[in-house]
Design a protein around this motif. Structure first.
Motif, PDB file in Angstrom:
ATOM      1  N   THR A  79       0.850  -1.200   0.000  1.00 47.93           N
ATOM      2  CA  THR A  79       0.000   0.000   0.000  1.00 47.93           C
ATOM      3  C   THR A  79       0.879   1.241   0.000  1.00 47.93           C
ATOM      4  O   THR A  79       2.089   1.166   0.298  1.00 47.93           O
ATOM      5  CB  THR A  79      -0.921   0.023   1.236  1.00 47.93           C
ATOM      6  N   ALA A  80       0.263   2.372  -0.301  1.00 46.42           N
ATOM      7  CA  ALA A  80       1.019   3.625  -0.325  1.00 46.42           C
ATOM      8  C   ALA A  80       1.547   3.976   1.053  1.00 46.42           C
ATOM      9  O   ALA A  80       2.623   4.564   1.195  1.00 46.42           O
ATOM     10  CB  ALA A  80       0.124   4.756  -0.859  1.00 46.42           C
ATOM     11  N   GLY A  81       0.798   3.620   2.111  1.00 45.61           N
ATOM     12  CA  GLY A  81       1.259   3.927   3.461  1.00 45.61           C
ATOM     13  C   GLY A  81       2.475   3.152   3.878  1.00 45.61           C
ATOM     14  O   GLY A  81       3.167   3.538   4.827  1.00 45.61           O
ATOM     15  N   LEU A  93       2.690   3.248  -9.357  1.00 47.95           N
ATOM     16  CA  LEU A  93       1.759   4.293  -8.896  1.00 47.95           C
ATOM     17  C   LEU A  93       0.739   4.610  -9.991  1.00 47.95           C
ATOM     18  O   LEU A  93      -0.462   4.755  -9.712  1.00 47.95           O
ATOM     19  CB  LEU A  93       2.536   5.562  -8.524  1.00 47.95           C
ATOM     20  N   ALA A  94       1.218   4.668 -11.235  1.00 45.02           N
ATOM     21  CA  ALA A  94       0.296   4.949 -12.336  1.00 45.02           C
ATOM     22  C   ALA A  94      -0.751   3.855 -12.466  1.00 45.02           C
ATOM     23  O   ALA A  94      -1.937   4.118 -12.699  1.00 45.02           O
ATOM     24  CB  ALA A  94       1.072   5.112 -13.639  1.00 45.02           C
ATOM     25  N   SER A  95      -0.351   2.645 -12.302  1.00 41.55           N
ATOM     26  CA  SER A  95      -1.319   1.535 -12.407  1.00 41.55           C
ATOM     27  C   SER A  95      -2.307   1.575 -11.239  1.00 41.55           C
ATOM     28  O   SER A  95      -3.488   1.265 -11.413  1.00 41.55           O
ATOM     29  CB  SER A  95      -0.585   0.198 -12.453  1.00 41.55           C
ATOM     30  N   LYS A  96      -1.822   1.951 -10.046  1.00 45.76           N
ATOM     31  CA  LYS A  96      -2.721   2.067  -8.900  1.00 45.76           C
ATOM     32  C   LYS A  96      -3.764   3.158  -9.146  1.00 45.76           C
ATOM     33  O   LYS A  96      -4.960   2.973  -8.879  1.00 45.76           O
ATOM     34  CB  LYS A  96      -1.920   2.388  -7.636  1.00 45.76           C
ATOM     35  N   ILE A  97      -3.309   4.310  -9.672  1.00 46.70           N
ATOM     36  CA  ILE A  97      -4.240   5.399  -9.953  1.00 46.70           C
ATOM     37  C   ILE A  97      -5.230   4.987 -11.035  1.00 46.70           C
ATOM     38  O   ILE A  97      -6.432   5.258 -10.947  1.00 46.70           O
ATOM     39  CB  ILE A  97      -3.473   6.667 -10.378  1.00 46.70           C
ATOM     40  N   ASP A  98      -4.719   4.285 -12.061  1.00 48.33           N
ATOM     41  CA  ASP A  98      -5.591   3.827 -13.140  1.00 48.33           C
ATOM     42  C   ASP A  98      -6.665   2.888 -12.608  1.00 48.33           C
ATOM     43  O   ASP A  98      -7.844   2.989 -12.965  1.00 48.33           O
ATOM     44  CB  ASP A  98      -4.734   3.136 -14.204  1.00 48.33           C
ATOM     45  N   VAL A 110      -9.208   5.034 -10.582  1.00 49.93           N
ATOM     46  CA  VAL A 110     -10.078   5.833 -11.447  1.00 49.93           C
ATOM     47  C   VAL A 110     -11.053   4.944 -12.200  1.00 49.93           C
ATOM     48  O   VAL A 110     -12.211   5.318 -12.434  1.00 49.93           O
ATOM     49  CB  VAL A 110      -9.236   6.684 -12.413  1.00 49.93           C
ATOM     50  N   ALA A 111     -10.623   3.759 -12.575  1.00 48.11           N
ATOM     51  CA  ALA A 111     -11.494   2.845 -13.314  1.00 48.11           C
ATOM     52  C   ALA A 111     -12.708   2.444 -12.482  1.00 48.11           C
ATOM     53  O   ALA A 111     -13.766   2.093 -13.033  1.00 48.11           O
ATOM     54  CB  ALA A 111     -10.711   1.599 -13.761  1.00 48.11           C
ATOM     55  N   ARG A 112     -12.575   2.472 -11.163  1.00 45.41           N
ATOM     56  CA  ARG A 112     -13.705   2.108 -10.301  1.00 45.41           C
ATOM     57  C   ARG A 112     -14.682   3.270 -10.106  1.00 45.41           C
ATOM     58  O   ARG A 112     -15.758   3.073  -9.551  1.00 45.41           O
ATOM     59  CB  ARG A 112     -13.185   1.639  -8.932  1.00 45.41           C
ATOM     60  N   MET A 113     -14.307   4.473 -10.523  1.00 42.88           N
ATOM     61  CA  MET A 113     -15.192   5.623 -10.340  1.00 42.88           C
ATOM     62  C   MET A 113     -16.401   5.499 -11.256  1.00 42.88           C
ATOM     63  O   MET A 113     -16.282   5.077 -12.415  1.00 42.88           O
ATOM     64  CB  MET A 113     -14.432   6.930 -10.634  1.00 42.88           C
ATOM     65  N   PRO A 114     -17.585   5.878 -10.806  1.00 43.00           N
ATOM     66  CA  PRO A 114     -18.799   5.713 -11.610  1.00 43.00           C
ATOM     67  C   PRO A 114     -18.959   6.861 -12.611  1.00 43.00           C
ATOM     68  O   PRO A 114     -18.254   7.865 -12.563  1.00 43.00           O
ATOM     69  CB  PRO A 114     -19.913   5.756 -10.556  1.00 43.00           C
ATOM     70  N   ALA A 125      -2.169   6.222 -18.119  1.00 49.85           N
ATOM     71  CA  ALA A 125      -0.987   5.987 -17.299  1.00 49.85           C
ATOM     72  C   ALA A 125       0.288   6.436 -17.987  1.00 49.85           C
ATOM     73  O   ALA A 125       1.216   6.956 -17.343  1.00 49.85           O
ATOM     74  CB  ALA A 125      -0.906   4.499 -16.930  1.00 49.85           C
ATOM     75  N   LYS A 126       0.396   6.246 -19.312  1.00 45.28           N
ATOM     76  CA  LYS A 126       1.636   6.610 -19.987  1.00 45.28           C
ATOM     77  C   LYS A 126       1.905   8.109 -19.910  1.00 45.28           C
ATOM     78  O   LYS A 126       3.055   8.530 -19.776  1.00 45.28           O
ATOM     79  CB  LYS A 126       1.575   6.149 -21.445  1.00 45.28           C
ATOM     80  N   ARG A 127       0.845   8.911 -20.014  1.00 47.67           N
ATOM     81  CA  ARG A 127       1.027  10.373 -19.948  1.00 47.67           C
ATOM     82  C   ARG A 127       0.774  10.932 -18.549  1.00 47.67           C
ATOM     83  O   ARG A 127       1.079  12.094 -18.282  1.00 47.67           O
ATOM     84  CB  ARG A 127       0.081  11.061 -20.935  1.00 47.67           C
ATOM     85  N   GLY A 128       0.195  10.128 -17.678  1.00 52.02           N
ATOM     86  CA  GLY A 128      -0.127  10.605 -16.340  1.00 52.02           C
ATOM     87  C   GLY A 128      -1.175  11.697 -16.351  1.00 52.02           C
ATOM     88  O   GLY A 128      -1.116  12.632 -15.549  1.00 52.02           O
TER      89      GLY A 128
END
Length: 428
Positions: A20-22, A35-40, A43-47, A116-119
């Motif tokens: 985890t990030a912590g 980190l990019a994959s975690k953010i992706d 975000v993918a789970r956002m409705p 993720a590639k461009r962030g």
């Protein structure tokens, strides 16, 4: 009993990444790709969500299947890219014949996407709806009630305009007719007026930010005594920045009096309500911020004429009063005031003299009578007729009147009082 030895990690074995990030640290960080994959994934789970904003850029390349639009927040500089398919854009043409244009207010149904590639983060929209004028007016009416309840439109907080400002601040569009109307008409009224002009965007996404910044900049200048916010007429959408809550609060916060000159007489953005003075047009704003030198000179001439007439009338009244006083007998022959009292004083003095002389004469007669009475009753008068007063002198030198011969036996020393003297004798 000693603890078993911990297993030794092979030098070639890679270190375990934090889950985890912590759990990350300077010694055990995440690589950028993780980190990019975690953010992706997050975000993918956002409705899907509905988002409102203002269109600031449209990239519609011929032949492309996707249209790129930049959507900006109406109150801040924050913006996000939005991708639309041709199918979505074609449905929008039914309500917007001209299609999406710069400055349009829209609501999009979109899902956040992270590249993720461009962030970078963007929105993929499957529906776009324009915000209608009726809905905009309803929102403005609600905002108007909220700001009025806070007291931003109260008359008590309005600041008076100076009679003759040192410098007039002007916020207007670039090379706009509103600027010419204000400046030219103000200088026709008062040629020496000075301006601090800030040319900004007066419509579109940047209008709120630039107008607010220009207001704060002019408010910070000590010599600026009044600020005019001017813009020509336009549609409801064009004038929306001047009903923006952030701009209204910025106007309420400045210390310098603000004149609102937005649009024409029929236009009434919220800026008109929060400003200290509302001008119907930019030309009307010029009339309100500076006096008319011709009118002021005419007023001075009129006041001077009235003052001259008032002074002349006052002098004439005083002169007439003096002539009336001089014509009175008491001033024509002032000695009359003295002659009467002088004669009366003479008469009183003569009466006093006669009364005093009579009183003295009567007193002299009374004194003479008293003198005769005293003389007649005086013992000396008796002595002058030959009588004498005989006193016997005692051994101690005391004397007593002899009334009987027995009071003076033979040999008694006697003292005889005569009218003109005294002599001594001895009884025989």
């Amino acid at each position: 009993m000693s603890a078993p030895p911990s297993p030794q990690r092979s030098p070639a074995e890679p270190p375990r990444r934090p889950g985890t990030a912590g759990e990350t640290s300077a010694e055990h960080p995440w690589p950028v790709r993780l980190l990019a994959s975690k953010i992706d994934a997050y975000v993918a789970r956002m409705p899907w969500t509905w988002v409102e904003g203002q269109v600031v850029q449209v990239s519609d390349r011929p032949g492309a299947h996707v249209v790129f639009v930049t959507l900006r927040d109406t109150d801040t500089d924050m913006s996000l890219p939005v991708t639309l398919t041709r199918r979505v854009l074609s449905r929008l043409r039914d309500v917007l014949p001209d299609g999406l244009r710069h400055g349009a207010r829209v609501v999009v149904h979109a899902k956040p996407e992270f590249y993720a590639k461009r962030g970078s983060l963007s929105l993929a929209a499957d529906d776009v709806r324009p915000v209608g004028v009726g809905e905009l007016l309803a929102r403005l009416e609600h905002l108007k009630r909220v700001l009025a309840a806070e007291g931003l439109f109260d008359a008590e907080r309005k600041k008076p305009l100076p009679f003759l400002p040192r410098v007039v601040g002007l916020v207007c569009g670039r090379a706009s007719a509103a600027e010419r109307d204000v400046v030219d008409n103000a200088r026709l009224r008062w040629p020496a007026v000075r301006f601090e002009v800030r040319e900004v965007a007066v419509q579109g996404p940047a209008a709120v930010t630039e107008v607010s910044a220009a207001l704060r900049e002019l408010d910070a200048l000590e010599e600026v005594d009044v600020v005019v916010v001017a813009r020509g007429g336009g549609s409801v959408e064009d004038l929306l920045p001047f009903s923006n809550e952030a701009l209204v609060r910025a106007v309420a916060a400045v210390r310098t009096p603000v004149v609102s000159a937005i649009g024409h007489e029929v236009d009434s953005p919220l800026l008109d309500l929060v400003a200290d003075v509302r001008a119907s047009t930019p030309t009307d704003a010029a009339r309100r911020v500076v006096p008319d030198v011709a009118e002021e000179l005419a007023g001075v001439a009129q006041l001077r004429s009235r003052a001259r007439r008032a002074v002349a009338a006052r002098v004439e009244r005083e002169r007439s009063g003096l002539l009336a006083l001089r014509s009175r007998p008491v001033l024509a022959a002032p000695h009359v005031l003295v002659d009467g009292p002088a004669a009366e004083v003479g008469r009183l003095r003569e009466r006093t003299r006669r009364a005093l002389a009579g009183r003295l004469d009567r007193a002299a007669v009374e004194v003479e009578h008293l003198r005769a009475s005293v003389r007649a009753l005086s013992p000396r008068s008796t002595l002058l007729r030959g009588y004498a007063v005989v006193r016997a002198v005692g051994a101690d030198g005391s004397a007593r009147v002899v009334r009987d011969p027995a009071d003076a036996p033979a040999g008694t020393a006697l003292r005889v009082r005569l009218a003109d003297g005294e002599l001594t004798a001895r009884a025989g």
